[in-house]
Write a protein that holds these residues in place. Structure first.
Motif: not given
Length: 232
Positions: A141-156
């Protein structure tokens, strides 16, 4: 036979899993003890619910599925039970959502997956060096909302996994890739994230946060989690 051969042999896979589990259990129990708490671990009598152990401190529980691999083994995804990751009905108010619907059902475990990656080069020198990765619905949820940015795990990709978890039924499996997991310094991070030790954590609250939150709140959460992350 050296350590690498032992860890790489199908004959010893069950023993390997037990060895890795005991190592992680030690770190989690030690982290709890440093905060004056006893962390207990139990294992299911029958392996049919998609978790390897339940960690508990007082009345708080965390269901965890262990996964393991050797570095360079070309294994990059694992099948997991979506029910392990869903939020149960009683906790729907803190559940992340997909299209305004909580991700969960009647009997979700709100658990997590802990990946143990063995350093093959170190094992060839008879040394046990492990890198750890963690996933649960709150991190997605954090990645999907943009709270956490991962180089290999995008929001989509995060949304796609959340949808698969949300639609999963008992007996189903979903593929969870390594790139979807958060690299953590130690299994003790689970004690910090999910048991609020040594101080209260905002990990679960991120299920209800969004990228529209004030920057000070986002920075506070990122700082809290970032201390446990080994790489961005």
């Amino acid at each position: 036979m050296g350590l690498f051969d032992f860890l790489n042999s199908p004959r010893h896979f069950v023993a390997r899993e037990k060895l890795l589990h005991l190592r992680a259990a030690y770190e989690m129990k030690l982290a709890a003890a440093r905060s004056g708490e006893q962390l207990l671990m139990t294992e299911p009598e029958i392996d049919n619910s998609g978790h390897d152990f339940v960690a508990s401190i007082n009345y708080d529980l965390l269901y965890v599925q262990n996964k393991s691999t050797l570095s360079g083994a070309n294994v990059n995804a694992w099948n997991v039970h979506p029910k392990l990751l869903q939020v149960p009905y009683g906790d729907r108010d803190i559940s992340p959502q997909i299209d305004h619907s909580p991700i969960g059902g009647i009997d979700g475990a709100m658990g997590g997956v802990l990946l143990h990656e063995i350093d093959s080069e170190a094992a060839q020198q008879d040394k046990l060096k492990i890198s750890y990765f963690y996933f649960d619905i709150f991190f997605a949820a954090a990645v999907q909302s943009g709270l956490w940015v991962s180089p290999n795990f995008c929001r989509e990709k995060a949304r796609s996994i959340m949808e698969k978890i949300a639609h999963g039924e008992r007996g189903d499996r979903i593929s969870l890739p390594k790139q979807a997991m958060l690299p953590i310094r130690s299994p003790a991070a689970l004690v910090a994230f999910r048991f609020h030790l040594p101080w209260p954590s905002n990990w679960i609250s991120l299920g209800r946060l969004s990228n529209e939150q004030p920057e000070v709140i986002k920075n506070h959460w990122r700082s809290e989690i970032g201390q446990w992350v080994t790489q961005q």
